[in-house]
Design a protein around this motif. Structure first.
Motif, mmCIF file in Angstrom:
data_model
loop_
_atom_site.group_PDB
_atom_site.id
_atom_site.type_symbol
_atom_site.label_atom_id
_atom_site.label_comp_id
_atom_site.label_asym_id
_atom_site.label_seq_id
_atom_site.Cartn_x
_atom_site.Cartn_y
_atom_site.Cartn_z
ATOM 1 N N ARG A 1 0.846 -1.193 0.000
ATOM 2 C CA ARG A 1 0.000 0.000 0.000
ATOM 3 C C ARG A 1 0.877 1.237 0.000
ATOM 4 N NH1 ARG A 1 -3.064 -4.471 0.006
ATOM 5 N NH2 ARG A 1 -5.264 -4.044 0.341
ATOM 6 N N ASP A 2 0.807 2.011 -1.080
ATOM 7 C CA ASP A 2 1.599 3.237 -1.144
ATOM 8 C C ASP A 2 1.124 4.265 -0.128
ATOM 9 O OD1 ASP A 2 3.279 2.765 -3.705
ATOM 10 O OD2 ASP A 2 1.246 2.302 -4.337
ATOM 11 N N TYR A 3 -0.165 4.221 0.220
ATOM 12 C CA TYR A 3 -0.701 5.246 1.097
ATOM 13 C C TYR A 3 -0.373 5.006 2.563
ATOM 14 C CZ TYR A 3 -4.588 2.006 2.179
ATOM 15 O OH TYR A 3 -5.346 0.934 2.590
ATOM 16 N N GLN A 4 0.207 3.864 2.895
ATOM 17 C CA GLN A 4 0.599 3.588 4.277
ATOM 18 C C GLN A 4 2.054 4.003 4.498
ATOM 19 O OE1 GLN A 4 -0.112 -0.590 4.984
ATOM 20 N NE2 GLN A 4 -2.240 -0.234 5.588
ATOM 21 N N GLY A 5 2.271 4.966 5.363
ATOM 22 C CA GLY A 5 3.638 5.353 5.675
ATOM 23 C C GLY A 5 4.401 4.211 6.319
ATOM 24 N N VAL A 6 3.747 3.522 7.253
ATOM 25 C CA VAL A 6 4.293 2.325 7.884
ATOM 26 C C VAL A 6 3.350 1.177 7.567
ATOM 27 C CG1 VAL A 6 4.928 1.230 10.056
ATOM 28 C CG2 VAL A 6 5.339 3.672 9.734
ATOM 29 N N PRO A 7 3.842 0.093 6.968
ATOM 30 C CA PRO A 7 2.953 -1.019 6.609
ATOM 31 C C PRO A 7 2.163 -1.516 7.812
ATOM 32 C CG PRO A 7 5.124 -1.317 5.644
ATOM 33 C CD PRO A 7 5.241 -0.167 6.587
ATOM 34 N N ALA A 8 0.857 -1.658 7.608
ATOM 35 C CA ALA A 8 -0.020 -2.136 8.671
ATOM 36 C C ALA A 8 -0.929 -3.212 8.106
ATOM 37 C CB ALA A 8 -0.847 -0.982 9.238
ATOM 38 N N PRO A 9 -1.226 -4.241 8.890
ATOM 39 C CA PRO A 9 -2.075 -5.329 8.377
ATOM 40 C C PRO A 9 -3.501 -4.861 8.142
ATOM 41 C CG PRO A 9 -1.668 -5.592 10.718
ATOM 42 C CD PRO A 9 -0.784 -4.480 10.264
ATOM 43 N N LEU A 10 -4.115 -5.363 7.080
ATOM 44 C CA LEU A 10 -5.502 -5.049 6.749
ATOM 45 C C LEU A 10 -6.425 -6.237 7.015
ATOM 46 C CD1 LEU A 10 -4.758 -3.183 3.434
ATOM 47 C CD2 LEU A 10 -5.636 -2.144 5.523
ATOM 48 N N LEU A 11 -5.855 -7.317 7.517
ATOM 49 C CA LEU A 11 -6.628 -8.521 7.793
ATOM 50 C C LEU A 11 -6.117 -9.142 9.090
ATOM 51 C CD1 LEU A 11 -8.591 -10.825 7.035
ATOM 52 C CD2 LEU A 11 -6.761 -11.793 5.622
ATOM 53 N N ASP A 12 -7.052 -9.505 9.977
ATOM 54 C CA ASP A 12 -6.702 -10.210 11.220
ATOM 55 C C ASP A 12 -6.499 -11.678 10.860
ATOM 56 O OD1 ASP A 12 -6.475 -11.406 13.684
ATOM 57 O OD2 ASP A 12 -8.020 -10.170 14.616
ATOM 58 N N LEU A 13 -5.283 -11.997 10.484
ATOM 59 C CA LEU A 13 -4.991 -13.334 9.961
ATOM 60 C C LEU A 13 -5.123 -14.406 11.035
ATOM 61 C CD1 LEU A 13 -4.250 -14.303 7.157
ATOM 62 C CD2 LEU A 13 -1.849 -14.272 7.825
ATOM 63 N N GLU A 14 -4.742 -14.061 12.262
ATOM 64 C CA GLU A 14 -4.844 -15.031 13.349
ATOM 65 C C GLU A 14 -6.309 -15.391 13.602
ATOM 66 O OE1 GLU A 14 -3.272 -15.631 17.948
ATOM 67 O OE2 GLU A 14 -2.893 -13.763 16.868
#
Length: 746
Positions: A562-575
Motif C-alpha cells: 500500500r503506497d498510502y501507508q507510511g508504515v505497513p499495517a495489516p488489513l486482515l486479522d490473519l490469526e
C-alpha cells in the motif's frame, strides 16, 4: 442553417464523431469514455478500426454492443489515417462532423460548449475550438497560438476577416464541420503523411462562415513513441505532394487567389520544419529534400511575392547550422551544456571512490563489447528469481557458451547455479560487466548511470501483469509516484530493446506506461513456465517440503503493498481468520517484498494454523502447494490463475487503493474469484464452501482467457531463441482448449 436533406432526416444526431484507430488499444478506451460520458448526448460515434493488429477492433465491438450511439466500422485492410476518416464520413448521419484521434480525449463539457457556440453563431459551416497538449510526464501545455482564437471576431465570419486561423496547427480534430458544407465541396482526406494539410487549408479558405470557441475542448496526447514525427523515413517527402494538392485546389478556384501568398509562406515554413526536425529525414535524403524544397518554392511562388523576414539566429546557432548534418546534434548539446555550466554553481567534489569508478567505467567502455556475455538482475539486485532467473536457466541449456553474470547484493534468498559470475552492485566488477556485456536482462531497471553502447541489447522482463497503475501513468497519483522522477524513468526505458509480455492487455499497458521504441515479445512470462508444466507430483513435493499435511486445505495469503501507508499495517486479522477456519485449514502468510520487516497479519509471529513463508525462496513452490490464493490487488493472481485453482479477493480498501494508486480495471468487474470487502464475508466465503463453487470456476475461466493469453510453458525458450540465438521463427504459442489461441500482432 440546416439543409433540406438534413431537415428531412429528423432522426439524425447533431454530431457524428469519427474516431479512427490503429495500434492504440492502450488509449482507445480512455478516448471513447471521454466522448460517451459527455453531458451533451445527441451524437453518434463512428469508430473505424483501420485493420489494427492489436485489440482496437474488439474494443470497438464491445463499446458498440454496450451503447447504441457507437458504430464499429471494421476495415479489412490498413488504409491509413486519411482514408479511415473518409470511411467514417461515408457512414456519418450527423449535422456536424467532428474528428477525434484515438489516443486523444475530449474534456468534460466540451460537446455541450461546442453545441452552444454553434447555436449562438447560427450554425456556421465551420467552428474552430482550442486544445491543450498532454505530455507523458503529466504536464499540460496550452496551444501556442491560443491568442489567435482569443482575438477572433465574435460572430461567424469568412477567413478574410480572421486570417490568423491559417497559423493554427494543421489538424482535423480542432474543428466541427457542417456536413452539407463538406459534401458540397467534396472534401476528402488523401493518403500519406501530413494528410491534414490538403484538408485543413481548403476547408478554411472555402468556408463562408467560421466561428471560434476559445475553450480547450481536446487534450492532444504527446506520445514519446508511435508518432510519425518521431520516425526516420522517406515518407516525410509526402509533405510535398500534400501541398501540391493545396495549390491544385487553388488552381481550380481562382476566386481564392488572394490566399496564394499566405499559403506559400505556410508551405515553405512547413517544409523547413520537416527539414530541420532531428530524426525525420534519412541522412542520405537531406540533399534531395532541399532540392525538392527549392523546386516547389520556384514553382509556387506568386509573382512579386516576398516572404516575411525570418528571425535572425544567434551566433552559436549560426555556427551550428554551418556544420555538417551528422555533427549538428552533438554541437547543439555542447552549446546547451556550456550554458548550463556557466549558470550552475560550483559543485562540491564527490568522494574519490566515486570519481575513480566513473573513470574506470568510462575506460572500460572504450574496450570492445564481449558478444558472448550476458548480465542478469532482478528486484533491485536482491534475489536470483522471477523472469530473469527462468531465462538464465534456459540460456544455460540452449546456449551454454554464453558467459553469464548476476548482479546480487549479499544475503539474497536464492543464488545462481555454479559457474555463474556474481558481482555486487556498484563494484568495479559490476561496472566492468555493464561496460562490456552484450545482453542485459532485468525485471526492473539498471542504474541511470549505465550507458547503453552500440551493439548492447537490453531485455525488460517486468515482474507481473499490471492491475495497478505503472510508469508514467502514475503522474496522476502523487502518493504512488513518490520520489519517482519521470524523466529519469524514461531515460532508463529508452535503453530497452525488448519488453516481455504475458498477454495483449499487458502489452498495451506497457506501451502507454513506458513510452519508448522497443519491441514487445508477446511470449508469456518465463517464470510461469514451471506453473504451466506442473504435475500432481510437483504439488505433492512442494507440500512435503513445507511440511504440510496432504489432506489440509492450504490457503496462500499474499497481499500487495500500500503506497498510502507510511508504515505497513495489516488489513486482515490473519490469526482470527485461521482460528475460525479451524484444523482443516493451513494459512501460508506471504508478505510483499517491500514489507518483509512488517507482519502480514495481526500476529507478530506464527500462530496456530499460520505458517510465515515471507522468506521462502520459491514463490512458485508456494503456488504449487496452495489450494487457494487469498489476495487483494497483487499481480500474483495473474500467475496463480495458470494453475486453475480458486482465488478469493479481499478488497476492503478498494476505494482508497484506487484513489491513491490508480488501477487499469475494476477488480469487482474482472475478478478471478469472489470479491469480499469485510472479514465477516471473507469467513463466510470459506466456511460456506463458496470459495470453490461453480461461480468461482466461471469467474476464473473468464479471467484465464483474458490474462493467461501467451503462457503455454515455453516462454523462456522463445525469449532465448529470439534474443540470444537471433531466431525469428520461435516456437508458436500452443494453448490448451480452455484458453483460445492469442491474437497475433503485426
Amino acid at each position: 442553417m440546416i439543409s433540406t436533406q438534413e431537415a428531412e432526416r429528423s432522426d439524425a444526431p447533431r454530431f457524428s464523431i469519427i474516431v479512427p484507430a490503429y495500434g492504440v488499444e492502450a488509449y482507445l478506451r480512455d478516448c471513447l469514455d471521454t466522448v460517451l460520458n459527455q453531458s451533451f448526448t445527441d451524437f453518434e460515434v463512428i469508430a473505424v478500426n483501420d485493420a489494427s493488429p492489436d485489440a482496437c477492433g474488439e474494443i470497438m465491438d464491445e463499446y458498440a454492443a454496450a451503447d447504441p450511439r457507437v458504430v464499429a466500422l471494421q476495415l479489412q485492410e490498413n488504409v491509413g489515417l486519411g482514408r479511415a476518416r473518409n470511411a467514417g464520413m461515408a457512414r456519418a448521419r450527423g449535422t456536424y462532423l467532428l474528428f477525434l484521434d484515438s489516443d486523444d480525449t475530449l474534456l468534460p463539457g466540451a460537446l455541450a460548449a461546442i453545441a452552444q457556440r454553434l447555436a449562438d453563431t447560427g450554425d456556421p459551416e465551420l467552428l474552430v475550438y482550442d486544445y491543450a497538449r498532454t505530455h507523458w510526464d503529466g504536464r499540460i501545455t496550452p496551444n501556442a497560438k491560443r491568442k489567435v482564437l482569443a482575438d477572433s471576431p465574435e460572430g461567424a465570419v469568412g477567413l478574410a476577416a480572421n486570417p490568423g486561423l491559417l497559423e493554427l496547427l494543421q489538424v482535423a480534430w480542432n474543428k466541427a464541420y457542417r456536413r452539407d458544407f463538406v459534401e458540397r465541396w467534396g472534401f476528402e482526406y488523401p493518403h500519406g503523411y501530413y494528410e491534414d494539410t490538403p484538408w485543413t487549408y481548403p476547408v478554411l479558405v472555402a468556408a463562408e462562415s467560421i466561428a471560434v470557441l476559445p475553450r480547450v475542448c481536446v487534450h492532444y496526447r504527446q506520445r514519446r513513441q508511435g508518432s510519425i514525427l518521431h520516425s526516420t523515413s522517406r515518407k516525410h517527402f509526402d509533405v510535398f505532394e500534400q501541398y501540391e494538392r493545396v495549390f491544385t485546389f487553388l488552381d481550380a478556384h481562382p476566386e481564392f487567389d488572394q490566399w496564394r501568398g499566405p499559403l506559400f509562406d505556410r508551405m515553405i515554413t512547413h517544409f523547413r520544419v520537416v527539414q530541420n526536425s532531428p530524426g525525420r529525414l534519412p541522412e542520405e535524403a537531406r540533399a534531395e529534400f532541399q532540392a525538392t524544397l527549392q523546386s516547389y518554392a520556384d514553382r509556387y511562388r506568386p509573382a512579386g511575392h516576398t516572404a516575411p523576414a525570418r528571425r535572425s539566429a544567434s551566433g552559436a546557432r549560426k555556427a551550428v547550422a554551418k556544420l555538417p548534418a551528422p555533427l549538428r546534434g552533438a554541437a547543439r548539446r555542447a552549446v546547451r551544456t556550456a550554458r548550463q555550466v556557466k549558470a550552475a554553481p560550483r559543485r562540491l567534489k564527490k568522494p574519490v571512490r566515486s570519481v575513480v569508478l566513473k573513470g574506470y567505467y568510462r575506460a572500460q567502455r572504450m574496450l570492445p563489447v564481449q558478444n558472448d556475455t550476458a548480465v542478469f538482475a532482478a528486484y533491485w539486485n536482491t534475489d536470483y528469481s522471477c523472469n530473469p532467473a527462468a531465462i538464465h536457466e534456459k540460456l544455460r541449456e540452449l546456449a551454454p557458451k554464453v558467459k553469464t553474470t548476476w548482479v546480487l547484493k549479499p544475503g539474497s534468498r536464492n543464488t545462481p547455479p555454479p559457474g555463474t559470475n556474481v558481482v555486487h552492485p556498484g563494484s568495479f566488477a559490476f561496472w566492468r560487466a555493464m561496460a562490456r556485456g552484450k545482453y542485459f536482462v532485468n525485471n526492473v531497471n539498471f542504474p541511470t548511470r549505465v550507458v547503453k553502447r552500440p551493439g548492447q541489447i537490453h531485455v525488460q522482463t517486468h515482474h507481473g501483469t499490471p492491475l495497478k497503475r505503472m510508469g508514467v501513468d502514475l503522474t496522476e497519483f502523487p502518493i504512488a509516484q513518490g520520489d519517482l522522477d519521470m524523466k529519469t524513468l524514461v531515460r532508463r526505458v529508452d535503453r530497452w530493446d525488448y519488453s516481455v509480455s504475458s498477454n495483449s492487455f499487458t502489452t498495451a499497458i506497457w506501451d502507454r506506461a513506458y513510452p519508448a521504441e522497443y519491441r514487445s515479445l508477446d511470449y508469456g512470462y518465463p517464470r510461469n513456465d514451471v506453473l504451466v508444466r506442473a504435475t500432481a507430483e510437483d504439488r505433492r513435493a512442494a507440500r512435503a517440503k513445507l511440511g504440510l499435511a496432504e489432506d489440509a486445505t492450504v490457503v496462500l495469503y499474499a497481499p500487495t503493498h500500500r503506497d498510502y501507508q507510511g508504515v505497513p499495517a495489516p488489513l486482515l486479522d490473519l490469526e482470527h481468520l485461521a482460528a475460525r477456519l479451524g484444523k482443516g485449514y493451513t494459512v501460508l502468510s506471504r508478505a510483499h517484498y517491500f514489507n518483509l520487516d512488517a507482519p502480514a497479519g495481526s500476529a507478530a509471529g506464527e500462530a496456530r494454523g499460520i505458517v510465515d513463508v515471507s522468506k521462502h525462496p520459491s514463490l512458485e513452490e508456494l503456488f504449487l502447494a496452495a489450494d487457494c490464493l487469498l489476495t487483494d490487488y497483487s499481480s500474483l493472481m495473474f500467475d496463480y490463475a495458470l494453475l486453475d485453482r480458486p482465488m478469493v479477493i479481499f478488497a476492503n480498501d478498494w476505494e482508497v487503493y484506487r484513489a491513491t494508486r490508480g488501477t487499469y480495471f475494476d477488480i469487482h468487474v474482472e475478478s478471478p474469484g469472489h470479491v469480499v470487502e469485510t472479514e465477516t464475508d471473507l469467513l463466510d466465503v470459506f466456511l460456506s464452501g463458496r470459495w470453490s463453487d461453480s461461480e468461482s470456476t466461471k469467474l476464473r475461466t473468464e479471467f484465464r482467457r483474458r490474462f493467461c493469453e501467451f503462457d503455454d510453458g515455453f516462454a523462456s525458450e522463445r525469449v532465448v531463441r529470439k534474443v540470444f540465438l537471433n531466431e525469428e521463427n520461435v516456437p508458436p504459442i500452443a494453448l490448451p482448449p480452455e484458453r483460445p489461441t492469442p491474437r497475433t500482432r503485426g
